[in-house]
Design a protein around this motif. Structure first.
Motif: not given
Length: 294
Positions: A103, A106, A204
């Motif tokens: 988390c 991200l 990404a």
């Protein structure tokens, strides 16, 4: 000619002396590094040796190095002697540490991207705000968090620890990754955007591979902080969401300190962190030294 020869010989002699001095300083620094490494390794070696002794031999003063070795401490830790099993606590620690670290990554990657590659106005003030959240002692926020968890029914819940660890590690992650992402060439990102790549694709497929050492270093540090956290886990959990550090404190009882068992438990609980650090040591070194040498 004789003067030129003397100058050349003097230059060679001076260069050789300088090289010898550099090698001598390098050897001294190497010896100092080895001594520092041994000093830091000795407590771990002592803990491992004590964990292989019986409680009687571990409690002797001075300790006996020639005492018989046994695995009773490890058997007791894993519940072979009828004690509590450590596996629920280890699973809880793994869940809280791994999920909170994911988390954090991200959330920290887009934030660091906005503060480095696409800087917002007064981005230094934003970074200072992130860092200022770590200036408050953790114990100062313990009571309101406990009351919130009690009123919402989240006491003894591992997902509460996930949220807490994410919020605790996020400022450090953003601060670290901002410096890592600042080294990413902007031209590569602009080329990907010209080809039609959107922000998630850029993060990404372009930013993350280039900044992989920094991301790995950030993830490892967040994982270590989450795995070792004791204060909130001790107060906010009981028997269901108990973590490994909390389980470790259970070996200190009114009957005394079982030194061999505590050392065995400490060594086993430290293994996941040591394994993660060993597996990612190349990325960790690259990440922590990223941008140090231009």
């Amino acid at each position: 000619m004789s003067t030129l020869t003397a100058v050349r010989k003097g230059g060679i002699r001076s260069s050789g002396t300088r090289d010898t001095g550099i090698r001598g300083r390098g050897a001294a620094l190497g010896l100092l590094a080895w001594l520092a490494g041994i000093v830091f390794f000795l407590p771990i070696a002592w803990m491992a040796l004590t964990s292989l002794h019986s409680e009687e031999d571990a409690a002797t003063n001075p300790p006996s190095f020639a005492a018989a070795l046994t695995l009773d401490g490890y058997r007791d830790f894993f519940g072979a002697g009828g004690g509590a099993s450590p596996w629920p606590a280890l699973i809880n620690s793994t869940t809280a540490s791994v999920v909170s670290t994911l988390c954090v990554l991200l959330l920290a990657l887009p934030a660091a991207y906005a503060l480095s590659i696409r800087p917002v106005k007064k981005w230094t003030d934003v970074l200072f705000f992130f860092l200022s959240t770590k200036m408050l002692p953790a114990v100062a926020g313990l009571l309101p968090i406990y009351l919130f968890a009690k009123n919402t029914g989240l006491l003894d819940n591992v997902w509460l620890l996930v949220v807490l660890y994410t919020s605790m590690n996020l400022p450090i992650a953003v601060w670290m990754m901002q410096s890592f992402l600042a080294e990413v060439p902007v031209a590569i990102i602009e080329a990907a955007q010209i080809d039609g790549a959107r922000l998630p694709t850029v993060l990404a497929r372009v930013v993350a591979p280039i900044a992989a050492p920094g991301i790995a270093a950030t993830a490892l540090i967040c994982f270590i902080f989450s795995w070792n956290e004791l204060l909130f886990a001790r107060v906010l959990t009981g028997t269901v969401a108990e973590t490994a550090p909390v389980f470790l404190t259970g070996f200190i009882t009114s009957q005394g300190l079982f030194l061999a068992k505590v050392c065995a438990a400490s060594l086993v609980i430290s293994l996941p962190v040591l394994a993660a650090g060993f597996a990612a040591q190349d990325k960790l070194v690259q990440g922590l030294s990223l941008g140090a040498v231009k």
